[in-house]
Structures are given as C-alpha cells and as structure tokens.
Write a protein that holds these residues in place. Sequence first.
Motif, mmCIF file in Angstrom:
data_model
loop_
_atom_site.group_PDB
_atom_site.id
_atom_site.type_symbol
_atom_site.label_atom_id
_atom_site.label_comp_id
_atom_site.label_asym_id
_atom_site.label_seq_id
_atom_site.Cartn_x
_atom_site.Cartn_y
_atom_site.Cartn_z
ATOM 1 N N PHE A 21 0.852 -1.185 0.000
ATOM 2 C CA PHE A 21 0.000 0.000 0.000
ATOM 3 C C PHE A 21 0.887 1.233 0.000
ATOM 4 O O PHE A 21 1.922 1.261 0.653
ATOM 5 C CB PHE A 21 -0.918 -0.001 1.232
ATOM 6 C CG PHE A 21 -1.858 -1.177 1.268
ATOM 7 C CD1 PHE A 21 -1.607 -2.250 2.100
ATOM 8 C CD2 PHE A 21 -2.965 -1.223 0.456
ATOM 9 C CE1 PHE A 21 -2.458 -3.343 2.133
ATOM 10 C CE2 PHE A 21 -3.827 -2.308 0.469
ATOM 11 C CZ PHE A 21 -3.570 -3.380 1.315
ATOM 12 N N ASP A 24 -2.756 6.196 -0.548
ATOM 13 C CA ASP A 24 -4.009 6.827 -0.954
ATOM 14 C C ASP A 24 -5.100 5.822 -1.315
ATOM 15 O O ASP A 24 -6.108 6.171 -1.917
ATOM 16 C CB ASP A 24 -3.777 7.801 -2.107
ATOM 17 C CG ASP A 24 -3.141 7.140 -3.326
ATOM 18 O OD1 ASP A 24 -2.736 5.967 -3.235
ATOM 19 O OD2 ASP A 24 -3.049 7.815 -4.363
ATOM 20 N N GLU A 25 -4.938 4.572 -0.910
ATOM 21 C CA GLU A 25 -5.893 3.523 -1.271
ATOM 22 C C GLU A 25 -7.290 3.787 -0.722
ATOM 23 O O GLU A 25 -8.283 3.578 -1.415
ATOM 24 C CB GLU A 25 -5.403 2.153 -0.803
ATOM 25 C CG GLU A 25 -4.243 1.613 -1.588
ATOM 26 C CD GLU A 25 -2.896 2.168 -1.151
ATOM 27 O OE1 GLU A 25 -2.834 2.910 -0.138
ATOM 28 O OE2 GLU A 25 -1.898 1.872 -1.821
ATOM 29 N N LYS A 26 -7.387 4.245 0.529
ATOM 30 C CA LYS A 26 -8.706 4.508 1.125
ATOM 31 C C LYS A 26 -9.457 5.561 0.317
ATOM 32 O O LYS A 26 -10.648 5.420 0.048
ATOM 33 C CB LYS A 26 -8.571 4.959 2.576
ATOM 34 C CG LYS A 26 -8.265 3.847 3.537
ATOM 35 C CD LYS A 26 -8.243 4.374 4.964
ATOM 36 C CE LYS A 26 -7.911 3.275 5.949
ATOM 37 N NZ LYS A 26 -7.888 3.768 7.330
ATOM 38 N N GLU A 27 -8.770 6.607 -0.067
ATOM 39 C CA GLU A 27 -9.388 7.677 -0.855
ATOM 40 C C GLU A 27 -9.839 7.165 -2.218
ATOM 41 O O GLU A 27 -10.940 7.472 -2.683
ATOM 42 C CB GLU A 27 -8.400 8.832 -1.029
ATOM 43 C CG GLU A 27 -8.920 9.984 -1.859
ATOM 44 C CD GLU A 27 -7.858 11.056 -2.097
ATOM 45 O OE1 GLU A 27 -7.863 11.626 -3.190
ATOM 46 O OE2 GLU A 27 -7.039 11.290 -1.198
ATOM 47 N N VAL A 29 -10.560 4.002 -3.106
ATOM 48 C CA VAL A 29 -11.684 3.077 -2.945
ATOM 49 C C VAL A 29 -12.955 3.856 -2.615
ATOM 50 O O VAL A 29 -14.024 3.575 -3.172
ATOM 51 C CB VAL A 29 -11.385 2.022 -1.856
ATOM 52 C CG1 VAL A 29 -12.625 1.229 -1.499
ATOM 53 C CG2 VAL A 29 -10.274 1.082 -2.329
ATOM 54 N N ALA A 30 -12.846 4.844 -1.745
ATOM 55 C CA ALA A 30 -14.010 5.673 -1.397
ATOM 56 C C ALA A 30 -14.562 6.364 -2.637
ATOM 57 O O ALA A 30 -15.782 6.427 -2.835
ATOM 58 C CB ALA A 30 -13.633 6.694 -0.331
ATOM 59 N N ASN A 31 -13.683 6.852 -3.506
ATOM 60 C CA ASN A 31 -14.126 7.504 -4.738
ATOM 61 C C ASN A 31 -14.886 6.526 -5.632
ATOM 62 O O ASN A 31 -15.911 6.886 -6.215
ATOM 63 C CB ASN A 31 -12.922 8.094 -5.483
ATOM 64 C CG ASN A 31 -13.339 8.829 -6.728
ATOM 65 O OD1 ASN A 31 -13.547 8.217 -7.776
ATOM 66 N ND2 ASN A 31 -13.447 10.141 -6.635
ATOM 67 N N GLU A 34 -18.323 6.037 -4.021
ATOM 68 C CA GLU A 34 -19.158 7.243 -4.145
ATOM 69 C C GLU A 34 -19.665 7.452 -5.572
ATOM 70 O O GLU A 34 -20.778 7.924 -5.776
ATOM 71 C CB GLU A 34 -18.373 8.467 -3.682
ATOM 72 C CG GLU A 34 -18.149 8.501 -2.178
ATOM 73 C CD GLU A 34 -17.132 9.558 -1.753
ATOM 74 O OE1 GLU A 34 -16.687 10.366 -2.601
ATOM 75 O OE2 GLU A 34 -16.774 9.546 -0.563
#
Length: 101
Positions: A21, A24-27, A29-31, A34
């Motif tokens: 990792f 910025d993986e969380k961002e 995946v969230a994108n 969304e």
Amino acid sequence: NIKMSAMDLSSAAFPVNTPKFWGDEKELVANCIETGWISSEGPAVKEFEAKLASKCGRRHAIACANGTAALDIAVKALQLGKGDEVILPSFCIISVITQVV
C-alpha cells in the motif's frame, strides 16, 4: 527439533505474497464507491489500462479481476491447442494448471 501435529499445520499461515500500500488507497476506494464505479469498468480502470499499456510500450492493456481470468485470456490469446507444450512451475496455485489442461 520442532514437532508439529497435523492440527498445527492446518492452522499455520504460509503467505505467498504481501500486499503493498502506498497511502491513498482509502481515498481511491471511497471515490469508486461514491461514484458507483466498483466493477470491471469505469474511469479508474480505463486510466490504469492506458498507463500500463504506455509503460509497457503497447497500444492496449487489459485489467483483470484476478489471476485466473488473466491466465484464461492469455491461454486464449496464445491459441494453445491439444498437444502444445506448456511448462509450469512445480509450486503454483491450481488455477495455473486448470487453465492449460
């Protein structure tokens, strides 16, 4: 001398790889969640394929959901047929073998 029972071996973890990792993986995946692009299509996949093709000096690249799907595509692209020789590693996941049998 280490002694292990069958029970000990069945619960032991033998990692084949370790995920990497970069931060910025969380961002990312969230994108995807969304925007509703959580399948094998969408802008992130298209961008990845374009960057991979460019990096490899090719016109096209195909992102696959998993290694088995990638192997299936590769075998079909190579037009392997009955009697063709395929050399495989002695230690590998079963999907490698099933794709060429």
